[in-house]
Design a protein around this motif. Structure first.
Motif, PDB file in Angstrom:
ATOM      1  N   UNK A  64       0.802  -1.223   0.000  1.00 26.33           N
ATOM      2  CA  UNK A  64       0.000   0.000   0.000  1.00 26.33           C
ATOM      3  C   UNK A  64       0.840   1.280   0.000  1.00 26.33           C
ATOM      4  N   UNK A  65       2.049   1.241   0.584  1.00 29.70           N
ATOM      5  CA  UNK A  65       2.800   2.480   0.798  1.00 29.70           C
ATOM      6  C   UNK A  65       4.283   2.267   0.528  1.00 29.70           C
ATOM      7  N   UNK A  66       4.875   3.232  -0.203  1.00 31.23           N
ATOM      8  CA  UNK A  66       6.314   3.255  -0.456  1.00 31.23           C
ATOM      9  C   UNK A  66       6.863   4.568   0.076  1.00 31.23           C
ATOM     10  N   UNK A  67       7.887   4.488   0.930  1.00 37.85           N
ATOM     11  CA  UNK A  67       8.562   5.677   1.451  1.00 37.85           C
ATOM     12  C   UNK A  67       9.986   5.689   0.901  1.00 37.85           C
ATOM     13  N   UNK A  68      10.287   6.673   0.079  1.00 37.70           N
ATOM     14  CA  UNK A  68      11.577   6.789  -0.611  1.00 37.70           C
ATOM     15  C   UNK A  68      12.430   7.811   0.141  1.00 37.70           C
ATOM     16  N   UNK A  69      13.534   7.346   0.738  1.00 39.97           N
ATOM     17  CA  UNK A  69      14.385   8.192   1.575  1.00 39.97           C
ATOM     18  C   UNK A  69      15.581   8.767   0.832  1.00 39.97           C
ATOM     19  N   UNK A  70      15.658   8.592  -0.473  1.00 38.18           N
ATOM     20  CA  UNK A  70      16.829   9.036  -1.233  1.00 38.18           C
ATOM     21  C   UNK A  70      16.846  10.552  -1.423  1.00 38.18           C
ATOM     22  N   UNK A  71      18.003  11.048  -1.834  1.00 35.18           N
ATOM     23  CA  UNK A  71      18.138  12.473  -2.123  1.00 35.18           C
ATOM     24  C   UNK A  71      17.434  12.814  -3.435  1.00 35.18           C
ATOM     25  N   UNK A  72      17.277  14.109  -3.697  1.00 41.02           N
ATOM     26  CA  UNK A  72      16.660  14.547  -4.947  1.00 41.02           C
ATOM     27  C   UNK A  72      17.405  13.985  -6.154  1.00 41.02           C
ATOM     28  N   UNK A  73      18.731  14.087  -6.145  1.00 33.45           N
ATOM     29  CA  UNK A  73      19.512  13.606  -7.284  1.00 33.45           C
ATOM     30  C   UNK A  73      19.375  12.109  -7.460  1.00 33.45           C
ATOM     31  N   UNK A  74      19.402  11.370  -6.365  1.00 31.35           N
ATOM     32  CA  UNK A  74      19.238   9.917  -6.469  1.00 31.35           C
ATOM     33  C   UNK A  74      17.881   9.571  -7.065  1.00 31.35           C
ATOM     34  N   UNK A  75      16.852  10.222  -6.582  1.00 27.88           N
ATOM     35  CA  UNK A  75      15.504   9.926  -7.041  1.00 27.88           C
ATOM     36  C   UNK A  75      15.317  10.310  -8.503  1.00 27.88           C
ATOM     37  N   UNK A  76      15.868  11.441  -8.905  1.00 24.29           N
ATOM     38  CA  UNK A  76      15.730  11.886 -10.285  1.00 24.29           C
ATOM     39  C   UNK A  76      16.525  11.004 -11.239  1.00 24.29           C
ATOM     40  N   UNK A  77      17.665  10.518 -10.789  1.00 23.37           N
ATOM     41  CA  UNK A  77      18.506   9.660 -11.631  1.00 23.37           C
ATOM     42  C   UNK A  77      17.879   8.285 -11.832  1.00 23.37           C
ATOM     43  N   UNK A  78      17.254   7.764 -10.786  1.00 19.23           N
ATOM     44  CA  UNK A  78      16.697   6.400 -10.850  1.00 19.23           C
ATOM     45  C   UNK A  78      15.346   6.358 -10.143  1.00 19.23           C
ATOM     46  N   UNK A  79      14.311   6.923 -10.742  1.00 19.25           N
ATOM     47  CA  UNK A  79      13.006   6.926 -10.079  1.00 19.25           C
ATOM     48  C   UNK A  79      12.481   5.510  -9.865  1.00 19.25           C
ATOM     49  N   UNK A  88      -1.208   2.008  -4.472  1.00 19.95           N
ATOM     50  CA  UNK A  88       0.070   2.187  -3.791  1.00 19.95           C
ATOM     51  C   UNK A  88       0.378   3.674  -3.676  1.00 19.95           C
ATOM     52  N   UNK A  89       0.501   4.158  -2.455  1.00 23.27           N
ATOM     53  CA  UNK A  89       0.858   5.551  -2.223  1.00 23.27           C
ATOM     54  C   UNK A  89       2.369   5.721  -2.160  1.00 23.27           C
ATOM     55  N   UNK A  90       2.887   6.709  -2.874  1.00 26.84           N
ATOM     56  CA  UNK A  90       4.333   6.960  -2.911  1.00 26.84           C
ATOM     57  C   UNK A  90       4.636   8.242  -2.151  1.00 26.84           C
ATOM     58  N   UNK A  91       5.580   8.161  -1.200  1.00 27.31           N
ATOM     59  CA  UNK A  91       5.965   9.309  -0.387  1.00 27.31           C
ATOM     60  C   UNK A  91       7.459   9.552  -0.561  1.00 27.31           C
ATOM     61  N   UNK A 130      20.367  11.351  12.396  1.00 30.94           N
ATOM     62  CA  UNK A 130      19.506  11.274  13.571  1.00 30.94           C
ATOM     63  C   UNK A 130      19.092  12.664  14.042  1.00 30.94           C
ATOM     64  N   UNK A 131      20.054  13.588  14.098  1.00 33.48           N
ATOM     65  CA  UNK A 131      19.783  14.931  14.602  1.00 33.48           C
ATOM     66  C   UNK A 131      18.900  15.745  13.661  1.00 33.48           C
ATOM     67  N   UNK A 132      19.128  15.614  12.360  1.00 35.20           N
ATOM     68  CA  UNK A 132      18.532  16.541  11.394  1.00 35.20           C
ATOM     69  C   UNK A 132      17.283  16.022  10.697  1.00 35.20           C
ATOM     70  N   UNK A 133      17.021  14.731  10.768  1.00 36.30           N
ATOM     71  CA  UNK A 133      15.908  14.187   9.989  1.00 36.30           C
ATOM     72  C   UNK A 133      14.891  13.447  10.852  1.00 36.30           C
ATOM     73  N   UNK A 134      14.791  13.844  12.110  1.00 38.28           N
ATOM     74  CA  UNK A 134      13.794  13.251  12.980  1.00 38.28           C
ATOM     75  C   UNK A 134      12.389  13.266  12.384  1.00 38.28           C
ATOM     76  N   UNK A 135      11.932  14.405  11.814  1.00 35.40           N
ATOM     77  CA  UNK A 135      10.588  14.426  11.257  1.00 35.40           C
ATOM     78  C   UNK A 135      10.364  13.423  10.123  1.00 35.40           C
ATOM     79  N   UNK A 136      11.433  13.097   9.382  1.00 38.44           N
ATOM     80  CA  UNK A 136      11.294  12.090   8.323  1.00 38.44           C
ATOM     81  C   UNK A 136      11.047  10.716   8.930  1.00 38.44           C
TER      82      UNK A 136
END
Length: 262
Positions: A64-79, A88-91, A130-136
């Motif tokens: 039902x759900x995909x959470x993609x944690x990659x950077x913008x460049x990673x995601x754009x290079x290989x969606x 399926x919800x993509x986040x 850990x310090x900077x991406x708690x909300x993710x």
């Protein structure tokens, strides 16, 4: 670690053609002699190489759900190549370290920038994650706390560093023993071995030996172990971290335990 946990650890891999490191987090022993339910939360490497056969498997899982944690460049290079379905919800939840982007790693090495190929650098990167991406991390776990979003998979590129941190937070919250969490983390080295060997070969051509490249290409235990000590010293318990830095609500933590443990 119990014999049961040792057995379960290696029995959770989902063999897809387009992934190397897709595995179920279920089956491990949690709080109060309960175990984590199977078939609800998965961790993986990137999903950009999924085949039509893989799509059939994921649809059969009722993903039902995909959470993609990659950077913008990673995601754009290989969606991600996901099944063509509205079910399926993509986040896209990028975790991008200010000092390192995997998408530019090879270019940096070719330019002679190699200072980040060390365990110390990776340990520092884990702490920044850990310090900077708690909300993710909080967003991923909040999604996993509602049955309408399950089954859910979260992933980065290799399914080991960012994915490993997210998996560790969830497993620890559910009461999985720290030794089991570290053992689960190290399985990424085993499952990614064939996929990363060409990268080892490519780096060898640049004069970078296997030992130097290993902290980047494999999943050594030291960075995650150091992260868990850092979490304890700076934030207290994993629950303390999730309630503060990850901005989660206490009822959500209870819902996770109720939904994912049996």
């Amino acid at each position: 670690m119990t014999e049961k946990d040792e057995f379960v650890l290696r029995g959770r891999r989902l063999r897809l053609v387009g992934t190397a490191n897709f595995r179920d987090l279920g089956g491990l022993s949690g709080s109060g002699q309960q175990t984590m339910r199977r078939g609800l939360v998965y961790r993986s490497d990137h999903l950009s190489r999924l085949t039509d056969e893989d799509h059939a498997v994921l649809l059969n899982l009722d993903l039902r759900t995909v959470c993609d944690l990659r950077s913008d460049r990673e995601q754009q290079r290989s969606p991600d190549r996901l099944p063509a379905t509205d079910s399926i919800g993509y986040h896209f939840l990028p975790v991008e370290d200010r000092q390192f982007d995997p998408a530019t790693a090879l270019e940096r090495l070719k330019n002679g920038d190699r200072q980040w190929l060390s365990l110390d650098f990776v340990i520092g990167m884990y702490r920044r994650y850990l310090d900077e991406f708690g909300p993710v991390w909080g967003k991923v776990l909040t999604l996993a706390s509602t049955d309408i979003n399950l089954p859910l998979v979260f992933h980065c590129t290799g399914g080991k560093d960012r994915t490993g941190i997210c998996a560790a937070l969830l497993l620890l919250l559910l009461g999985v023993d720290g030794d089991v969490v570290l053992a689960d983390h190290q399985l990424s080295t085993v499952y990614n071995a064939d996929r990363v060997q060409p990268l080892f070969d490519k780096l060898a051509e640049l004069g970078i030996d296997r030992d130097m490249a290993a902290p980047y290409l494999q999943a050594p235990v030291e960075p995650l172990a150091a992260l868990l000590e850092y979490l304890k010293s700076r934030y207290g318990t994993v629950e303390d971290y999730l309630l503060t830095r990850a901005q989660m609500q206490r009822p959500t933590l209870s819902e996770l335990r109720t939904l994912l443990l049996q």
